[in-house]
Design an enzyme around this catalytic site. Structure first.
Site, PDB file in Angstrom:
ATOM      1  N   HIS A  64     -14.435  -8.123  21.358  1.00 24.93           N
ATOM      2  CA  HIS A  64     -13.034  -8.009  21.752  1.00 24.93           C
ATOM      3  C   HIS A  64     -12.550  -6.585  21.601  1.00 24.93           C
ATOM      4  O   HIS A  64     -13.139  -5.764  20.899  1.00 24.93           O
ATOM      5  CB  HIS A  64     -12.152  -8.981  20.949  1.00 24.93           C
ATOM      6  CG  HIS A  64     -11.716  -8.457  19.633  1.00 24.93           C
ATOM      7  ND1 HIS A  64     -10.589  -7.687  19.471  1.00 24.93           N
ATOM      8  CD2 HIS A  64     -12.245  -8.580  18.400  1.00 24.93           C
ATOM      9  CE1 HIS A  64     -10.453  -7.360  18.195  1.00 24.93           C
ATOM     10  NE2 HIS A  64     -11.447  -7.894  17.526  1.00 24.93           N
ATOM     11  N   CYS A  65     -11.452  -6.295  22.298  1.00 24.19           N
ATOM     12  CA  CYS A  65     -10.772  -5.004  22.200  1.00 24.19           C
ATOM     13  C   CYS A  65      -9.273  -5.296  22.204  1.00 24.19           C
ATOM     14  O   CYS A  65      -8.848  -6.346  21.725  1.00 24.19           O
ATOM     15  CB  CYS A  65     -11.192  -4.071  23.333  1.00 24.19           C
ATOM     16  SG  CYS A  65     -10.818  -4.679  24.988  1.00 24.19           S
ATOM     17  N   LYS A  66      -8.490  -4.396  22.755  1.00 25.70           N
ATOM     18  CA  LYS A  66      -7.044  -4.610  22.771  1.00 25.70           C
ATOM     19  C   LYS A  66      -6.649  -5.680  23.788  1.00 25.70           C
ATOM     20  O   LYS A  66      -5.920  -6.608  23.468  1.00 25.70           O
ATOM     21  CB  LYS A  66      -6.322  -3.294  23.065  1.00 25.70           C
ATOM     22  CG  LYS A  66      -4.807  -3.424  23.053  1.00 25.70           C
ATOM     23  CD  LYS A  66      -4.149  -2.074  23.267  1.00 25.70           C
ATOM     24  CE  LYS A  66      -2.628  -2.220  23.271  1.00 25.70           C
ATOM     25  NZ  LYS A  66      -1.972  -0.923  23.493  1.00 25.70           N
ATOM     26  N   ILE A  93      -7.258  -8.714  21.396  1.00 31.06           N
ATOM     27  CA  ILE A  93      -6.496  -8.998  20.178  1.00 31.06           C
ATOM     28  C   ILE A  93      -5.028  -9.267  20.502  1.00 31.06           C
ATOM     29  O   ILE A  93      -4.350 -10.003  19.790  1.00 31.06           O
ATOM     30  CB  ILE A  93      -6.663  -7.868  19.130  1.00 31.06           C
ATOM     31  CG1 ILE A  93      -6.196  -8.373  17.759  1.00 31.06           C
ATOM     32  CG2 ILE A  93      -5.951  -6.599  19.566  1.00 31.06           C
ATOM     33  CD1 ILE A  93      -6.637  -7.515  16.598  1.00 31.06           C
TER      34      ILE A  93
END
Length: 98
Positions: A64-66, A93
Site C-alpha cells: 500500500h501507499c497513500k 492508507i
C-alpha cells in the site's frame, strides 16, 4: 492475485490474521501514519530489498501507499520478480483510514 479492499483487510486483522503488509511510501509518510503491522519499504528501495523478501515469494503480501498508485507499481514489480501472491490495497492508507 486480486487486489484487496480496506474493509477486507480490516476484517482479517480483527479476526487475528496477520498478512505481510508493506508500505511503499517514503519514511516521513510512514512516520505520519501507518497501518498496524506494516513494514516500510519505499518503492525506490524494492530492487535492493528483494533478497530480504525472498522468503515471502509464495506468501500473501499486501502493498500500500497513500492512494494506490505507487503500490500498484510495487505489485507489478514484485510480480515480475516471481512473487505469486501480491495484493494492492485499493485506495491506499487514505481508504484504510476513511
Amino acid at each position: 492475485m486480486a487486489d484487496i479492499t480496506s474493509d477486507e483487510l480490516k476484517q482479517r486483522q480483527q479476526a487475528g490474521e496477520t498478512p505481510t503488509i508493506i508500505d511503499v511510501r517514503e519514511p516521513w509518510e510512514f512516520e505520519e501514519s501507518r497501518i498496524p503491522g506494516a513494514q516500510n519499504l519505499p518503492l525506490g528501495t524494492l530492487p535492493e530489498k528483494l533478497d530480504d523478501l525472498a522468503d515471502l515469494k509464495d506468501q500473501e503480501i499486501v502493498v500500500h501507499c497513500k492512494s494506490g498508485s505507487r503500490s500498484s507499481a510495487a505489485k507489478a514489480y514484485l510480480t515480475q520478480q516471481g512473487f505469486t501472491n501480491v495484493r494492492n490495497l485499493l485506495g491506499g492508507i487514505q481508504g484504510y483510514q476513511a
